[in-house]
Write a protein that holds these residues in place. Structure first.
Motif, PDB file in Angstrom:
ATOM      1  N   ASP A 243       4.391   6.780   5.932  1.00 37.88           N
ATOM      2  CA  ASP A 243       4.850   5.975   4.804  1.00 37.88           C
ATOM      3  C   ASP A 243       4.406   4.532   4.908  1.00 37.88           C
ATOM      4  O   ASP A 243       4.234   3.851   3.898  1.00 37.88           O
ATOM      5  CB  ASP A 243       6.370   6.052   4.686  1.00 37.88           C
ATOM      6  CG  ASP A 243       6.847   7.463   4.377  1.00 37.88           C
ATOM      7  OD1 ASP A 243       6.159   8.156   3.602  1.00 37.88           O
ATOM      8  OD2 ASP A 243       7.896   7.872   4.911  1.00 37.88           O
ATOM      9  N   LYS A 244       4.252   4.049   6.124  1.00 38.00           N
ATOM     10  CA  LYS A 244       3.738   2.699   6.319  1.00 38.00           C
ATOM     11  C   LYS A 244       3.086   2.606   7.693  1.00 38.00           C
ATOM     12  O   LYS A 244       3.488   3.287   8.643  1.00 38.00           O
ATOM     13  CB  LYS A 244       4.847   1.656   6.178  1.00 38.00           C
ATOM     14  CG  LYS A 244       6.041   1.835   7.091  1.00 38.00           C
ATOM     15  CD  LYS A 244       7.103   0.776   6.789  1.00 38.00           C
ATOM     16  CE  LYS A 244       8.321   0.956   7.703  1.00 38.00           C
ATOM     17  NZ  LYS A 244       9.348  -0.079   7.427  1.00 38.00           N
ATOM     18  N   LEU A 266      -0.318   2.930   0.810  1.00 37.61           N
ATOM     19  CA  LEU A 266       0.368   2.333   1.957  1.00 37.61           C
ATOM     20  C   LEU A 266       0.821   0.927   1.589  1.00 37.61           C
ATOM     21  O   LEU A 266       0.037   0.146   1.038  1.00 37.61           O
ATOM     22  CB  LEU A 266      -0.573   2.274   3.161  1.00 37.61           C
ATOM     23  CG  LEU A 266      -0.994   3.631   3.744  1.00 37.61           C
ATOM     24  CD1 LEU A 266      -2.142   3.452   4.731  1.00 37.61           C
ATOM     25  CD2 LEU A 266       0.184   4.306   4.436  1.00 37.61           C
ATOM     26  N   PRO A 267       2.072   0.572   1.883  1.00 36.80           N
ATOM     27  CA  PRO A 267       2.575  -0.735   1.434  1.00 36.80           C
ATOM     28  C   PRO A 267       1.785  -1.918   1.992  1.00 36.80           C
ATOM     29  O   PRO A 267       1.632  -2.937   1.316  1.00 36.80           O
ATOM     30  CB  PRO A 267       4.035  -0.738   1.924  1.00 36.80           C
ATOM     31  CG  PRO A 267       4.098   0.324   2.976  1.00 36.80           C
ATOM     32  CD  PRO A 267       3.098   1.349   2.603  1.00 36.80           C
ATOM     33  N   GLU A 268       1.273  -1.770   3.218  1.00 37.35           N
ATOM     34  CA  GLU A 268       0.518  -2.891   3.811  1.00 37.35           C
ATOM     35  C   GLU A 268      -0.830  -3.111   3.127  1.00 37.35           C
ATOM     36  O   GLU A 268      -1.403  -4.203   3.211  1.00 37.35           O
ATOM     37  CB  GLU A 268       0.280  -2.637   5.301  1.00 37.35           C
ATOM     38  CG  GLU A 268       1.525  -2.600   6.150  1.00 37.35           C
ATOM     39  CD  GLU A 268       2.106  -1.188   6.290  1.00 37.35           C
ATOM     40  OE1 GLU A 268       2.933  -0.973   7.190  1.00 37.35           O
ATOM     41  OE2 GLU A 268       1.715  -0.302   5.479  1.00 37.35           O
ATOM     42  N   SER A 270      -1.502  -1.790  -0.266  1.00 39.62           N
ATOM     43  CA  SER A 270      -1.398  -1.669  -1.715  1.00 39.62           C
ATOM     44  C   SER A 270      -1.792  -2.973  -2.409  1.00 39.62           C
ATOM     45  O   SER A 270      -1.254  -4.041  -2.105  1.00 39.62           O
ATOM     46  CB  SER A 270       0.030  -1.284  -2.106  1.00 39.62           C
ATOM     47  OG  SER A 270       0.155  -1.186  -3.502  1.00 39.62           O
TER      48      SER A 270
END
Length: 442
Positions: A243-244, A266-268, A270
Motif C-alpha cells: 500500500d505504501k 503508491l502514495p509516495e 502519486s
C-alpha cells in the motif's frame, strides 16, 4: 569481486554446473559447508511483469558469487497479471511512428538473450519429464520466429519505414517487398500502395508463458549459483499488495519499484511521476470449423493501424485500443468495453486483411499501460534512484523502473540489466542520463 556476466542456463545439470564453476577461481569454488557467515543482501522487486522479472533475473546473474543474496518479488496480481501478461508480443527494434528507436541495438540483443534463457528453462524442465525429448510449453509456444509484415498504408508510413529500412540492424533487417511478395508470405493480405516492409527476424512472443518461464529460470539460477559458490542465492515470489513504500523501510537493502501504471497508485509517488495511463484491449479471434482457408504455418504477424498477432493457423489476437487516463488495471474486459473495442478494431483489421471477416470473436483481455513522456530520443522509460521522493532519512535505497509503455518487450531486458547493475553497485551513473533526466534537479 567476481561478477556473473553471462547467462548460465544450459540443458543438462552437469554442463550447467561446469559453466558456473568455470567463472570461479579455485579459491572460491568450494562446498556449501564453507560458506561465508554474513548477513544476506535483501532486495525487494515490486512487480512481476517485464520490468520486474528482468530486474530480478539480472540481480541474481550480476551479483558477485561470494555474496549471499535474497530477492523477494512482490505482486498482488501474480506473475504477468498486469499489462505485461496481455501484451501483443510483437518484438522488433523499430518504431512505426517516429525515427528509428534510440539504442535499439542494445535493446534488441538483450531481449533475445533473455528470451533464449526463458526458452531454455522450459525445454530443460519439460525434457526431464519426457525422457529427454524437448516438449512445447503448456501454452503451445513462447515465441514464434515467423517475422512481421507492415504494409505501407499511406505516404507517412512509407517515409518512416523507408527511413527505418535504411538504418536497419544486422540482426533484424527490413526488406521492402511488393504486393505479390507479400501475398506469398500471407495470402489475401491487402497492400494498397504495392509496398510492404518485411522484418523476417522479428518475433511474436506469448507474454504469459515467457514471464512464467523467466521466473522459473531465475529460481534455477539461484539454486545453481548456490550449489557451486560460497554465497547463497534465493528468489521468492509473494502474492502481496504494497500500500505504501514506507512499509518496506529498513526491511530491505534496496527496493526496486517496477509496477508500471500501478506505480502512480503508491502514495509516495502519486502525482510525482511524468506518466500517463492508457488502457488497451486485445481481442482474441478464432476461425470457425466450417472455414478451411486457415493462415499458413509460416505466415508473419501484421503490424498496421491494428496489429494481428498470429497464434496458430486458426487463432490470432488483434489490438490495440487506447483509453487514456484510465485507472482500471484489471485484465478482465466487460461486455460494454469489449463491444467498443470490436467497433474500433474489426474495421482496421479487415482493411489490411480482408479475410478477417470470416473470423469469430471469442474473448478479450486488457492492460493498463504506463506511457512515459516524449523526449528528443522518443518515449523513454523512467529509471533511477527515488529516495528523495520517499523520505529524508531512510534505511533502504529506493529505485524506479517503469514507463515501458507499448515497447515493454524491447526495452525490458537491457534496462533491467542496467537497473540491476546500478542497484548492486549503488551507482546510478551506470544508467544513461536519458533515462534519469525525468526527475527535477535537486
Amino acid at each position: 569481486m567476481l561478477s556473473s556476466q553471462s547467462s548460465i542456463l544450459t540443458i543438462g545439470n552437469n554442463s550447467r554446473r561446469m559453466r558456473i564453476e568455470k567463472r570461479l577461481s579455485p579459491v572460491v569454488a568450494f562446498s556449501s559447508s564453507s560458506r561465508l557467515h554474513q548477513r544476506p543482501l535483501r532486495y525487494a522487486v515490486l512487480g512481476a511483469g517485464f520490468a520486474g522479472l528482468s530486474v530480478a533475473w539480472h540481480l541474481l546473474e550480476q551479483s558477485p558469487m561470494e555474496l549471499h543474496v535474497s530477492i523477494d518479488v512482490l505482486d498482488v496480481v501474480g506473475i504477468g497479471g498486469g499489462a505485461s501478461g496481455v501484451a501483443g508480443g510483437l518484438l522488433h527494434p523499430y518504431s512505426p511512428k517516429v525515427k528509428p528507436l534510440w539504442r535499439a541495438a542494445e535493446c534488441w540483443e538483450e531481449s533475445l538473450k533473455l528470451l533464449r534463457i526463458a526458452e531454455t528453462s522450459v525445454q530443460t524442465k519439460e525434457s526431464s519429464f519426457n525422457n529427454g525429448e524437448i516438449a512445447k510449453s503448456s501454452y503451445g509456444f513462447i515465441a514464434h520466429r515467423r517475422g512481421i509484415l507492415r504494409p505501407a498504408v499511406n505516404s507517412k508510413h512509407m517515409s518512416i519505414m523507408n527511413d527505418n529500412a535504411q538504418n536497419s540492424l544486422g540482426g533484424c533487417r527490413i526488406q521492402c517487398i511488393n504486393e505479390d511478395e507479400s501475398q506469398t508470405l500471407l495470402p489475401n493480405i491487402s497492400v494498397p500502395s504495392n509496398l510492404a516492409f518485411h522484418m523476417p527476424n522479428a518475433l511474436n512472443i506469448h507474454p504469459q508463458p515467457y514471464l512464467e518461464a523467466l521466473y522459473g529460470a531465475s529460481e534455477t539460477l539461484a539454486k545453481d549459483m548456490t550449489s557451486v559458490g560460497p554465497g547463497e542465492k534465493a528468489i521468492n515470489f509473494h502474492n502481496k499488495s504494497i500500500d505504501k513504500l514506507l512499509e518496506l523501510e529498513g526491511e530491505y537493502d534496496a527496493v526496486i519499484v517496477c509496477l508500471g501504471a500501478r506505480s502512480n497508485f503508491l502514495p509516495e509517488l502519486s502525482g510525482r511521476l511524468p506518466l500517463r495511463t492508457c488502457r488497451g484491449v486485445t481481442a482474441h479471434f478464432h476461425l470457425p470449423e466450417n472455414i478451411r482457408e486457415e493462415i499458413p504455418e509460416h505466415s508473419p504477424s501484421i503490424l498496421s493501424d491494428a496489429w494481428l498477432a498470429i497464434q496458430d493457423p486458426r487463432n490470432l489476437h488483434v489490438g490495440s485500443t487506447w483509453d487514456w487516463k484510465s485507472h482500471n488495471y484489471s485484465q478482465n474486459v466487460s461486455m460494454e468495453e469489449g463491444s467498443r473495442a470490436l467497433e474500433e478494431l474489426v474495421p482496421k483489421a479487415c482493411a489490411i486483411y480482408p479475410n478477417f471477416k470470416n473470423w469469430v470473436f471469442h474473448g478479450a483481455s486488457a492492460g493498463l499501460r504506463a506511457m512515459p513522456p516524449l523526449t528528443g530520443n522518443g518515449s523513454l522509460p523512467l529509471l533511477g534512484r527515488i529516495d528523495h521522493l520517499i523520505s529524508k532519512n531512510h534505511a533502504s535505497k529506493f529505485w524506479l523502473f517503469t514507463g515501458l509503455g507499448s515497447r515493454g518487450l524491447l526495452y525490458h531486458a537491457w534496462l533491467g540489466k542496467l537497473t540491476a547493475q546500478a542497484v548492486i553497485s549503488c551507482d546510478e551513473g551506470l544508467i544513461p542520463l536519458e533515462f534519469t533526466s525525468w526527475r527535477p534537479k535537486l
